[in-house]
Design a protein around this motif. Structure first.
Motif, short mmCIF file in Angstrom:
data_model
loop_
_atom_site.label_atom_id
_atom_site.label_comp_id
_atom_site.label_asym_id
_atom_site.label_seq_id
_atom_site.Cartn_x
_atom_site.Cartn_y
_atom_site.Cartn_z
N LYS A 242 0.85 -1.17 0.00
CA LYS A 242 0.00 0.00 0.00
C LYS A 242 0.90 1.23 0.00
CE LYS A 242 -4.27 1.61 0.35
NZ LYS A 242 -5.26 1.41 -0.70
N HIS A 243 0.54 2.25 -0.78
CA HIS A 243 1.39 3.44 -0.94
C HIS A 243 0.58 4.67 -0.58
CE1 HIS A 243 4.64 5.84 -2.13
NE2 HIS A 243 4.49 5.85 -3.44
N GLN A 244 0.82 5.21 0.62
CA GLN A 244 0.07 6.37 1.10
C GLN A 244 0.90 7.63 1.21
OE1 GLN A 244 -1.60 5.05 4.84
NE2 GLN A 244 -3.19 3.82 3.86
N SER A 245 2.22 7.49 1.31
CA SER A 245 3.06 8.67 1.52
C SER A 245 4.50 8.32 1.15
CB SER A 245 2.98 9.13 2.97
OG SER A 245 3.70 8.25 3.81
N ALA A 246 5.38 9.30 1.37
CA ALA A 246 6.80 9.05 1.14
C ALA A 246 7.41 8.19 2.24
CB ALA A 246 7.56 10.37 1.05
N TRP A 247 6.70 8.06 3.37
CA TRP A 247 7.28 7.35 4.52
C TRP A 247 7.70 5.93 4.16
CZ3 TRP A 247 6.28 2.91 7.19
CH2 TRP A 247 6.92 2.75 8.42
N GLU A 248 6.80 5.17 3.53
CA GLU A 248 7.11 3.76 3.29
C GLU A 248 8.22 3.57 2.26
OE1 GLU A 248 3.31 4.92 1.12
OE2 GLU A 248 4.00 4.98 3.20
N THR A 249 8.40 4.55 1.35
CA THR A 249 9.47 4.39 0.38
C THR A 249 10.84 4.45 1.06
OG1 THR A 249 9.58 6.79 -0.11
CG2 THR A 249 8.04 5.46 -1.40
N MET A 250 10.90 5.09 2.23
CA MET A 250 12.16 5.19 2.96
C MET A 250 12.33 4.09 3.99
SD MET A 250 12.60 9.31 3.47
CE MET A 250 11.05 9.50 4.35
N LYS A 251 11.40 3.15 4.03
CA LYS A 251 11.50 2.06 5.00
C LYS A 251 11.64 0.70 4.34
CE LYS A 251 11.15 4.60 8.70
NZ LYS A 251 11.37 5.87 7.99
N LEU A 252 11.45 0.62 3.03
CA LEU A 252 11.41 -0.68 2.37
C LEU A 252 12.70 -1.47 2.56
CD1 LEU A 252 9.51 0.41 -0.86
CD2 LEU A 252 8.67 -1.19 0.88
N HIS A 253 13.86 -0.79 2.52
CA HIS A 253 15.13 -1.49 2.70
C HIS A 253 15.36 -1.89 4.15
CE1 HIS A 253 16.10 -0.20 -1.39
NE2 HIS A 253 17.06 -1.11 -1.36
N LEU A 254 14.55 -1.39 5.07
CA LEU A 254 14.63 -1.81 6.47
C LEU A 254 13.61 -2.90 6.78
CD1 LEU A 254 14.95 1.72 8.15
CD2 LEU A 254 16.77 0.23 7.30
N LEU A 255 12.59 -3.02 5.95
CA LEU A 255 11.52 -3.98 6.20
C LEU A 255 11.79 -5.34 5.57
CD1 LEU A 255 8.48 -1.60 5.57
CD2 LEU A 255 9.27 -2.46 7.78
N VAL A 256 12.40 -5.36 4.38
CA VAL A 256 12.73 -6.62 3.71
C VAL A 256 14.16 -6.54 3.21
CG1 VAL A 256 10.36 -7.18 3.05
CG2 VAL A 256 11.74 -5.78 1.52
N ASP A 257 14.75 -7.69 2.95
CA ASP A 257 16.16 -7.76 2.58
C ASP A 257 16.36 -7.50 1.10
OD1 ASP A 257 18.95 -8.33 2.90
OD2 ASP A 257 18.58 -10.31 2.03
N ASP A 258 17.11 -6.41 0.79
CA ASP A 258 17.57 -6.12 -0.57
C ASP A 258 16.44 -6.10 -1.59
OD1 ASP A 258 19.43 -5.50 -2.53
OD2 ASP A 258 20.01 -7.58 -2.87
N PRO A 259 15.42 -5.27 -1.40
CA PRO A 259 14.31 -5.26 -2.35
C PRO A 259 14.67 -4.56 -3.65
CG PRO A 259 14.00 -3.53 -0.74
CD PRO A 259 15.22 -4.30 -0.30
N ALA A 260 14.03 -4.98 -4.73
CA ALA A 260 14.07 -4.27 -6.01
C ALA A 260 12.72 -3.58 -6.17
CB ALA A 260 14.32 -5.23 -7.17
N ILE A 261 12.72 -2.26 -6.18
CA ILE A 261 11.48 -1.49 -6.19
C ILE A 261 11.15 -1.09 -7.62
CG2 ILE A 261 10.30 0.54 -5.27
CD1 ILE A 261 12.47 0.50 -3.01
#
Length: 254
Positions: A76-95
Motif C-alpha cells: 500500500k502506498h500512502q506517503s513518502a514514509w514507506e518508500t524510505m522504510k522498504l530497505h529496512l523492512l525486507v532484505d535487498d528489495p528491487a522497487i
C-alpha cells in the motif's frame, strides 16, 4: 507545536539528505550489496530524526508471512514514509518505480546502482514487456520485488483501482504475492508539510500462492489489502475507504 516540530524535521531531513547524497558518492564504487547496506544506515538515521523531531515510530507485524526466496511485495502506498522504510523492512528489495526517477541527478545514480526496476508507464504494452523482462533476473537472484498495486500514492480514505502490472508479474514470474498493509498516510500525509506524532503500523499479510488465475489473485489481493489497511487507518483515527461499485473481475482481466 506540530507545525514547529514539522518545520524542524523538514529542515533537518532535507539538509541531512542533501549532505548524504554528496558525502556518500564514494559508495557508487562499492559492490552493490555493500552500497545497499550503507543506504540502509542512512534510512535508519532518517528514522531517528522522525522519532526525535516529530514523534513518528513504527511497528511491524506479520514478518512470519515473508517467504524464502523471491516474492512480489504488493505494498500500500500512502506517503513518502514507506518508500524510505522498504530497505529496512525486507532484505535487498528491487522497487518498481517510474523511469523518470532514474533521471534525477545523484539520486538516480544510487537507484541504478541498487538495481531498481524502472518502468515507462507511457509506453503501453511495451512497458509491460519491459517490466517482465527486467523483473526476471531479480526473481532469479531471490530478491523481493516491490510493487505499488495502485501505481501511485493514494491518501487514506481515497480509492484508486489496482493496475494490471501486479497481476501480469504474478502470472509471468510464478512467485507469491505478499500484501503489505499500513497506515503511514495518517501520520505522514501525502504532499503535506505537517507530520503527526504516532506509531505507523506495517502489516505483512499471508501470501497469495503462485498458480492462481490472475483475476482471482488480484481480487484476493485487493480485498485483503484494502480491508487490512482500512483497519489500520481507522484504528489510528483516519477515514475508511469508500469504494465505487465496479466489476473488478472484468478490470483485472482487461
Amino acid at each position: 507545536m506540530i507545525w514547529l516540530r514539522s518545520l524542524a524535521f523538514n529542515i533537518a531531513f532535507h539538509a541531512w539528505t542533501a549532505l548524504m547524497c554528496f558525502a556518500l558518492l564514494w559508495m557508487l564504487l562499492l559492490p552493490r550489496r555493500r552500497m545497499v547496506a550503507v543506504v540502509a544506515w542512512y534510512l535508519r538515521s532518517v528514522g531517528w530524526l522522525e522519532r526525535v523531531l516529530v514523534g513518528i515510530r513504527y511497528e511491524v507485524r506479520g514478518r512470519e508471512n515473508l517467504p524464502e526466496g523471491s516474492f512480489l511485495l504488493a505494498a500500500k502506498h500512502q506517503s513518502a514514509w514507506e518508500t524510505m522504510k522498504l530497505h529496512l523492512l525486507v532484505d535487498d528489495p528491487a522497487i518498481i518505480l517510474k523511469r523518470e526517477l532514474m533521471w534525477i541527478p545523484i539520486w538516480g545514480w544510487y537507484a541504478s546502482k541498487a538495481k531498481m526496476i524502472p518502468v515507462d508507464r507511457g509506453a503501453g504494452g511495451a512497458a509491460i514487456k519491459s517490466l517482465i523482462r527486467n523483473a526476471r533476473p531479480v526473481r532469479d537472484q531471490g530478491r523481493p520485488i516491490v510493487i505499488f498495486p495502485q501505481g501511485t500514492r493514494v491518501a487514506p480514505g481515497a480509492y484508486k483501482p489496482y493496475r494490471i502490472g501486479v497481476g501480469v508479474l504474478y502470472e509471468s514470474l510464478k512467485i507469491p504475492i505478499v500484501p503489505m498493509a499500513l497506515n503511514a498516510g495518517v501520520y505522514w500525509p501525502r504532499q503535506s508539510f505537517l507530520k503527526r506524532p504516532g506509531t505507523v503500523v506495517v502489516e505483512f499479510l499471508p501470501p497469495i500462492p503462485p498458480g492462481l488465475p490472475r483475476a482471482e489473485a488480484m481480487r484476493d489481493l485487493e480485498d485483503r489489502l484494502e480491508a487490512a489497511s482500512d483497519r489500520l487507518v481507522t484504528a489510528a483515527g483516519g477515514p475508511p475507504t469508500v469504494k465505487p461499485a465496479v466489476d473488478r473481475a472484468a478490470t483485472a482481466v482487461s
